[in-house]
Design a protein around this motif. Structure first.
Motif, PDB file in Angstrom:
ATOM      1  N   ASP A  94     -26.878 -75.649 -24.206  1.00 43.95           N
ATOM      2  CA  ASP A  94     -28.257 -74.911 -24.946  1.00 43.95           C
ATOM      3  C   ASP A  94     -29.071 -75.847 -25.644  1.00 43.95           C
ATOM      4  OD1 ASP A  94     -27.129 -72.340 -23.931  1.00 43.95           O
ATOM      5  OD2 ASP A  94     -26.149 -71.994 -25.760  1.00 43.95           O
ATOM      6  N   MET A  95     -28.445 -76.903 -26.311  1.00 44.67           N
ATOM      7  CA  MET A  95     -29.232 -77.928 -26.917  1.00 44.67           C
ATOM      8  C   MET A  95     -30.196 -78.747 -26.258  1.00 44.67           C
ATOM      9  SD  MET A  95     -28.376 -77.892 -30.471  1.00 44.67           S
ATOM     10  CE  MET A  95     -28.702 -79.523 -30.793  1.00 44.67           C
ATOM     11  N   ASP A 101     -34.997 -72.185 -19.901  1.00 41.37           N
ATOM     12  CA  ASP A 101     -35.062 -71.484 -18.783  1.00 41.37           C
ATOM     13  C   ASP A 101     -33.667 -71.347 -18.138  1.00 41.37           C
ATOM     14  OD1 ASP A 101     -34.261 -73.886 -17.821  1.00 41.37           O
ATOM     15  OD2 ASP A 101     -35.918 -74.029 -16.483  1.00 41.37           O
ATOM     16  N   GLY A 102     -32.667 -71.583 -18.787  1.00 37.33           N
ATOM     17  CA  GLY A 102     -31.335 -71.477 -18.265  1.00 37.33           C
ATOM     18  C   GLY A 102     -30.920 -72.518 -17.141  1.00 37.33           C
ATOM     19  N   TYR A 103     -31.638 -73.499 -17.229  1.00 39.89           N
ATOM     20  CA  TYR A 103     -31.255 -74.672 -16.396  1.00 39.89           C
ATOM     21  C   TYR A 103     -31.622 -75.960 -16.848  1.00 39.89           C
ATOM     22  CZ  TYR A 103     -31.124 -70.955 -12.756  1.00 39.89           C
ATOM     23  OH  TYR A 103     -30.754 -70.089 -11.956  1.00 39.89           O
ATOM     24  N   ARG A 140     -25.928 -73.219 -15.667  1.00 38.94           N
ATOM     25  CA  ARG A 140     -25.057 -73.137 -16.776  1.00 38.94           C
ATOM     26  C   ARG A 140     -23.525 -73.262 -16.165  1.00 38.94           C
ATOM     27  NH1 ARG A 140     -24.257 -71.836 -22.131  1.00 38.94           N
ATOM     28  NH2 ARG A 140     -26.358 -71.202 -22.243  1.00 38.94           N
ATOM     29  N   LYS A 141     -23.369 -72.801 -15.002  1.00 35.95           N
ATOM     30  CA  LYS A 141     -22.490 -72.452 -14.112  1.00 35.95           C
ATOM     31  C   LYS A 141     -22.025 -73.884 -13.563  1.00 35.95           C
ATOM     32  CE  LYS A 141     -19.914 -70.044 -10.358  1.00 35.95           C
ATOM     33  NZ  LYS A 141     -20.239 -68.885  -9.115  1.00 35.95           N
TER      34      LYS A 141
END
Length: 147
Positions: A94-95, A101-103, A140-141
């Motif tokens: 997240d930082m 955008d989640g990537y 994230r995965k």
């Protein structure tokens, strides 16, 4: 790191011993760790949790990483200690996700790794390894698979 390991052992070893108490006292030749049945009995009788056999099975399979049909104390402590690491990695993701955008793009990875002294060449190598679907971003995965 040594302090982290000692703290993890102090936290999880008593729970491991409690689970092992559910071993039949006549079973002197049992495996060097708890089985799925011992885990189930511990959860239901000590924790007083209503849990399905499928949920126990999923939990056990997450712990039985070496697929020996039992979980040793060493493996139990290691696997149970992953949660704080996972939370730290999620926070790190997240930082670095500056545009939210989640990537993580290659530039976000380069900046993150440059801050800890990793060369651009090594950052690119890391990026290529973690970007398992080769779409040019790290989800994230994908990022969490490192944990």
């Amino acid at each position: 790191m040594q302090a982290y390991i000692r703290n993890a052992e102090r936290k999880w070893e008593p729970i491991f011993r409690n689970i092992m108490r559910f071993r039949d006292s006549n079973d002197t030749d049992g495996p060097p760790g708890f089985t799925i049945l011992e885990l189930r009995d511990y959860i239901k009788e000590v924790l007083k949790k209503k849990i399905s056999d499928d949920e126990v099975k999923d939990m056990f399979l997450d712990l039985d990483v070496d697929r020996q049909n039992h979980v040793t104390q060493t493996v139990f402590v290691k696997e149970m200690s992953k949660l704080p690491r996972q939370e730290a990695f999620q926070h790190a993701f997240d930082m670095q996700d500056y545009n939210r955008d989640g990537y993580l793009g290659v530039d976000e990875i380069k900046v993150a790794l440059d801050m800890v002294g990793v060369s651009e060449e090594r950052a690119m190598k890391f990026f290529k390894q973690v970007d398992s679907n080769k779409d040019g971003t790290i989800s994230r995965k994908e990022f969490m698979k490192m944990v």
